[in-house]
Design an enzyme around this catalytic site. Structure first.
Site, mmCIF file in Angstrom:
data_model
loop_
_atom_site.group_PDB
_atom_site.id
_atom_site.type_symbol
_atom_site.label_atom_id
_atom_site.label_comp_id
_atom_site.label_asym_id
_atom_site.label_seq_id
_atom_site.Cartn_x
_atom_site.Cartn_y
_atom_site.Cartn_z
ATOM 1 C CB ALA A 197 -0.942 -0.012 1.205
ATOM 2 C CE1 TYR B 276 -1.287 -8.015 1.749
ATOM 3 C CE2 TYR B 276 -3.370 -8.677 2.748
ATOM 4 C CZ TYR B 276 -2.625 -7.781 1.999
ATOM 5 O OH TYR B 276 -3.222 -6.662 1.506
ATOM 6 C CE1 TYR B 277 0.692 -18.387 2.380
ATOM 7 C CE2 TYR B 277 -0.001 -16.842 0.673
ATOM 8 C CZ TYR B 277 -0.172 -18.031 1.359
ATOM 9 O OH TYR B 277 -1.214 -18.873 1.030
ATOM 10 C CG ASN C 281 -4.789 1.030 2.987
ATOM 11 O OD1 ASN C 281 -5.578 0.458 2.236
ATOM 12 N ND2 ASN C 281 -3.804 1.779 2.549
ATOM 13 C CE LYS D 240 -9.449 6.077 0.227
ATOM 14 N NZ LYS D 240 -8.108 5.465 0.163
ATOM 15 C CB ALA E 169 -14.438 10.962 -3.517
ATOM 16 N N GLY F 21 -5.322 -1.390 -5.463
ATOM 17 C CA GLY F 21 -4.449 -0.242 -5.638
ATOM 18 C C GLY F 21 -5.170 1.047 -5.986
ATOM 19 C CB ALA F 22 -8.637 1.807 -7.054
ATOM 20 C CG ASP G 299 -2.771 1.906 -2.149
ATOM 21 O OD1 ASP G 299 -3.187 2.168 -1.008
ATOM 22 O OD2 ASP G 299 -2.494 0.757 -2.532
#
Length: 318
Positions: free
Chosen positions: A38, A107-108, A169, A228, A234, A257-258, A260
């Site tokens: 992020a 995630y790892y 986030n 957002k 927004a 990713g939008a 971010d």
């Protein structure tokens, strides 16, 4: 040419494995190696728009760590405060993308190299020349020790009169909502610009009514409370007034990713003196373009791409 402002962000960098096929991950047999995270996405977005972008991180002293470092450096990001560490493998994540563009991330990141970052690494020298400190709840969620790091850098930013932007986030795979709420209550008093999704602020506050949002902004003295809301556009509560801007209509391929990208667009617009509705418009445009390309940051536009898009409302050729 507009003055080149500088932003700094702190966070993990990951190797992202993008699926070759859409659908549940258990049926996907091939992946492409990409770079994500992020805070790194934010740094890339800012650099492409024309800001000076500094990223503070730690990477594993391995091949994947080199991939991320070289990628960030190639994007023009200041990586002078990114270090390689032994014994901590570079973090990974695998993305699942559905037919409608929505997705999940697995995630790892156990024993993440970012765990070796310490509060004493946050210094006044690190923040010299910085016009905006941008932080994310992802870094806070990785390990409880990271909260001391953020506490120190927030206090330094306040001493140096550097404004702070923050995106919660929210990652509930990483910590509980109770842990997040407690931590955010310690962060919010330092925040000048809060950039949050409507769904996540509802989880954080327990409701998302306009009254609840205003009460939160005024309780913590957050000057710009930016909401957002994806395809719904927004809005922002700034100095006692609400401002709104509709979303741009695109066909989303990958929504990761939008948010971010939206953050990078908003901070660029703020630093360059845009009016509130103009900030929202540019941020919406950046976020929309991100969704038209598969990958965490491949769709982050350059300024000469996003400006024609928001003015003409057309998807430009890349």
């Amino acid at each position: 040419m507009s003055p080149q402002f500088a932003v700094l962000t702190i966070g993990d960098g990951l190797i992202t494995l993008n699926p070759h096929e859409n659908g549940p991950l258990r049926f996907v047999s091939g992946f492409s190696r990409k770079v994500g995270g992020a805070e790194l996405n934010f740094a890339i977005g800012c650099a492409r728009l024309g800001l000076q972008s500094k990223w503070v991180s730690r990477l594993g002293n391995d091949e994947f760590g080199r991939v991320i470092y070289n990628f960030a450096r190639g994007e023009g990001i200041d990586v002078s405060n990114v270090e390689f560490v032994e014994g901590y493998p570079t973090s990974l994540n695998f993305k699942e993308i559905r037919e409608d563009g929505s997705g999940k991330t697995f995630y790892y990141r156990q024993q993440s190299p970012i765990l070796t970052l310490k509060p004493e690494d946050m210094t006044k020298e690190l923040l010299e020349g910085i016009d905006m400190l941008h932080l994310s709840g992802v870094f806070l969620s990785i390990d409880p020790g990271n909260r001391k790091i953020i506490e120190r850098v927030l206090k330094l930013a306040k001493e140096m009169s550097i404004p702070v932007s923050f995106d919660p986030n929210l990652r509930l795979k990483m910590w509980t909502i109770e842990e997040a709420r407690t931590t955010f209550e310690e962060v919010f008093p330092y925040v000048n610009i809060l950039l949050t999704g409507l769904d996540e602020i509802e989880l954080i506050l327990g409701e998302s009514s306009e009254e609840a949002l205003v009460e939160c902004a005024e309780r913590f003295n957050i000057g710009q409370f930016v909401i957002k809301d994806g395809a719904n556009g927004a809005r922002a509560y700034i100095d006692g007034n609400w401002y709104e801007k509709e979303a741009f209509v695109v066909k989303p391929i990958d929504t990761v990713g939008a948010g971010d990208g939206f953050d990078a667009g908003y901070i660029y617009a703020y630093l360059n003196g845009y009016l509130p509705e103009e900030r929202l418009e540019l941020a919406n445009g950046v976020g929309a373009l991100v969704t038209t390309v598969s990958g965490d940051n491949e769709g982050l536009p350059y300024l000469d791409e996003v400006l024609p898009f928001i003015h003409k409302e057309i998807v430009i050729e890349r």
